[in-house]
Design a protein around this motif. Structure first.
Motif, mmCIF file in Angstrom:
data_model
loop_
_atom_site.group_PDB
_atom_site.id
_atom_site.type_symbol
_atom_site.label_atom_id
_atom_site.label_comp_id
_atom_site.label_asym_id
_atom_site.label_seq_id
_atom_site.Cartn_x
_atom_site.Cartn_y
_atom_site.Cartn_z
ATOM 1 N N SER A 42 0.826 -1.207 0.000
ATOM 2 C CA SER A 42 0.000 0.000 0.000
ATOM 3 C C SER A 42 0.860 1.256 0.000
ATOM 4 N N ARG A 43 0.304 2.316 -0.543
ATOM 5 C CA ARG A 43 0.941 3.627 -0.464
ATOM 6 C C ARG A 43 -0.154 4.685 -0.408
ATOM 7 N N ALA A 44 0.154 5.792 0.242
ATOM 8 C CA ALA A 44 -0.787 6.903 0.345
ATOM 9 C C ALA A 44 -0.178 8.118 -0.333
ATOM 10 N N VAL A 45 -0.991 8.826 -1.096
ATOM 11 C CA VAL A 45 -0.503 9.978 -1.837
ATOM 12 C C VAL A 45 -1.582 11.051 -1.854
ATOM 13 N N ASP A 46 -1.179 12.291 -1.638
ATOM 14 C CA ASP A 46 -2.104 13.415 -1.738
ATOM 15 C C ASP A 46 -2.245 13.811 -3.205
ATOM 16 N N ASN A 64 -7.901 7.646 -13.264
ATOM 17 C CA ASN A 64 -6.516 8.031 -13.536
ATOM 18 C C ASN A 64 -6.426 9.528 -13.665
ATOM 19 N N GLY A 65 -5.249 10.006 -13.939
ATOM 20 C CA GLY A 65 -5.002 11.435 -14.037
ATOM 21 C C GLY A 65 -3.739 11.773 -13.282
ATOM 22 N N LYS A 66 -3.874 11.991 -11.968
ATOM 23 C CA LYS A 66 -2.732 12.347 -11.135
ATOM 24 C C LYS A 66 -1.978 11.119 -10.628
ATOM 25 N N THR A 67 -2.541 9.937 -10.812
ATOM 26 C CA THR A 67 -1.905 8.704 -10.344
ATOM 27 C C THR A 67 -1.922 7.692 -11.477
ATOM 28 N N SER A 68 -1.233 6.582 -11.269
ATOM 29 C CA SER A 68 -1.388 5.466 -12.189
ATOM 30 C C SER A 68 -2.831 4.988 -12.115
ATOM 31 N N PRO A 69 -3.359 4.411 -13.189
ATOM 32 C CA PRO A 69 -4.754 3.961 -13.156
ATOM 33 C C PRO A 69 -5.017 3.021 -11.980
ATOM 34 N N VAL A 70 -6.119 3.268 -11.281
ATOM 35 C CA VAL A 70 -6.493 2.438 -10.131
ATOM 36 C C VAL A 70 -7.961 2.059 -10.257
ATOM 37 N N GLU A 71 -8.276 0.840 -9.835
ATOM 38 C CA GLU A 71 -9.650 0.345 -9.850
ATOM 39 C C GLU A 71 -10.239 0.487 -8.457
ATOM 40 N N PRO A 72 -11.336 1.235 -8.286
ATOM 41 C CA PRO A 72 -11.891 1.430 -6.941
ATOM 42 C C PRO A 72 -12.445 0.131 -6.358
ATOM 43 N N ILE A 120 -3.240 0.195 -3.508
ATOM 44 C CA ILE A 120 -2.553 -1.056 -3.197
ATOM 45 C C ILE A 120 -2.140 -1.727 -4.500
ATOM 46 N N THR A 121 -0.885 -2.124 -4.563
ATOM 47 C CA THR A 121 -0.354 -2.774 -5.742
ATOM 48 C C THR A 121 -0.997 -4.146 -5.904
ATOM 49 N N GLN A 134 -7.934 1.763 -2.523
ATOM 50 C CA GLN A 134 -8.484 1.240 -1.273
ATOM 51 C C GLN A 134 -9.297 2.270 -0.509
ATOM 52 N N ALA A 135 -8.878 3.540 -0.564
ATOM 53 C CA ALA A 135 -9.545 4.547 0.256
ATOM 54 C C ALA A 135 -9.362 5.932 -0.343
ATOM 55 N N VAL A 136 -10.367 6.782 -0.125
ATOM 56 C CA VAL A 136 -10.325 8.195 -0.493
ATOM 57 C C VAL A 136 -10.682 8.977 0.767
ATOM 58 N N THR A 137 -9.717 9.675 1.336
ATOM 59 C CA THR A 137 -9.937 10.378 2.607
ATOM 60 C C THR A 137 -9.446 11.814 2.486
#
Length: 377
Positions: A42-46, A64-72, A120-121, A134-137
């Motif tokens: 896991s990693r957290a990024v603003d 996607n956009g500011k990060t690598s593509p992620v599946e919610p 999470i990879t 994994q999460a949007v906070t």
């Protein structure tokens, strides 16, 4: 089943009842492997919502956009929908192309909102090459990792010589039959652990005495607070109902910026202190209750309930029917009703007959407070 701020004593049963098979663990070692493996990937990024978008990738929704593509995940999709001020339940009913259009419109209208993504990879065995959201906070979210909570429990077990363990339980959906270690649960967005130092009916028989137990829960994704519930109890049955609980204490830590510090400085030391604490003070209350006679007028040869009721009501809130039933149950189970302890046992025995679990716990709690008050007067 639960609220954001904590648990009740019924949740140990509700977790046993409701968790699917892939969220159940029989040992602390397997639970640790699951949550630690997730943390390591896991990693957290603003990030900001500006320039962010949704699309379909081989039929899967990805952001996607500011990060690598992620599946919610199911949980993070709900958080993402809340951030975009869109009802998640409605969005989940839309055809995929319309869902993407709605999300992209939400991102466009969100402007430049700062949020924290936890990703999470993908695991080696995962057929999907896309990382998971994994999460949007909020950016001030203070994450307490499930792995740190599990490590804390393992330290408690080590420092108490393995005295605390997760108790046996019947298999899910069965109130009998084969029993296996249970009480440990984790999903992709939360964890829960129930441990005791004795008192399981499946291990120690029906007349268990006085034991310590605790429940710990957490979510590293924002679905609930960190919390610790400690208690003394008489017995835990094969579906993890807890009977005769008293001396109940709660500690709640929200995942604010200071949450991780409070976990290190308050929760872990409090749990260790509880695990090592002698039960002497509580046992002293039991001994005093066993020696404390009920009012003399009630203990005569022809006792009358009206001689007992006013005195009981000085020390607790009960109905006349509850007092009468407690006396009857005390005589049936204890052989007599002459002491404060007899009557308290009568209350808890009567409470076991309630179909509604919260009503049982409420009466048991009032009975415990009655015993404390009656022995301190």
């Amino acid at each position: 089943m639960q609220n954001q701020n904590g648990v009740t004593l019924t949740e140990a049963h509700e977790q046993w009842r409701d968790r699917p098979a892939d969220e159940r663990f029989e040992s602390m070692a397997t639970l640790k492997a699951a949550v630690q493996g997730r943390r390591m990937r896991s990693r957290a990024v603003d990030v900001t919502t500006e320039g962010m978008g949704a699309k379909l990738d081989d039929g899967r929704l990805v952001i996607n956009g500011k990060t690598s593509p992620v599946e919610p995940s199911h949980w993070s999709f709900g958080q993402l929908s809340t951030m975009l001020k869109a009802p998640a339940g409605y969005l989940r009913t839309l055809p995929a192309p319309l869902l993407v259009d709605n999300l992209n419109n939400g991102f466009k209208n969100a402007g430049r909102e700062a949020v924290k993504f936890m990703t999470i990879t993908a695991a080696d065995e995962d057929p999907s090459p896309v990382n998971r959201l994994q999460a949007v906070t909020s950016t001030t979210y203070g994450r307490i990792w499930d792995a740190d909570v599990v490590d804390c429990i393992l330290r408690i077990q080590e420092k108490t010589g393995g005295r605390f363990h997760n108790p046996l339980a019947y298999q899910k959906g069965s109130f009998g039959g084969e029993a296996r270690p249970s009480g440990l649960y984790a999903s992709d967005h939360d964890m829960f652990a129930f441990l005791i130092d004795g008192g399981s009916l499946l291990e120690s028989g029906p007349r268990a005495t006085f034991h310590r137990g605790f429940c710990v829960w957490n979510s590293e994704t924002g679905s609930r607070t960190f919390g610790l519930l400690t208690f003394l109890f008489n017995k835990a049955c094969g579906n993890h109902f807890i009977y005769g609980a008293t001396d109940i204490s709660r500690l709640i830590i929200r995942h604010s910026s200071g949450g991780p510090y409070r976990f290190d400085s308050e929760a872990a030391p409090q749990l260790l202190a509880y695990a090592n604490q002698s039960a002497g003070a509580e046992l002293d209350v039991i001994r005093r209750a066993q020696a404390a006679l009920l009012p003399e007028t009630f203990n005569r040869n022809a006792p009358k309930l009206e001689d007992l009721t006013p005195w009981v009501l000085k020390h607790g809130k009960f109905s006349r029917a509850e007092i009468s039933s407690a006396v009857d149950f005390a005589k049936a189970e204890e052989g007599e009703c002459k002491t404060v302890f007899h009557l308290m046992q009568g209350f808890t025995a009567y409470a076991r007959g309630y179909d509604y679990i919260d009503a049982r716990v409420d009466l048991e709690t009032r009975a415990g407070k009655f015993m404390q008050s009656a022995t301190n007067s």
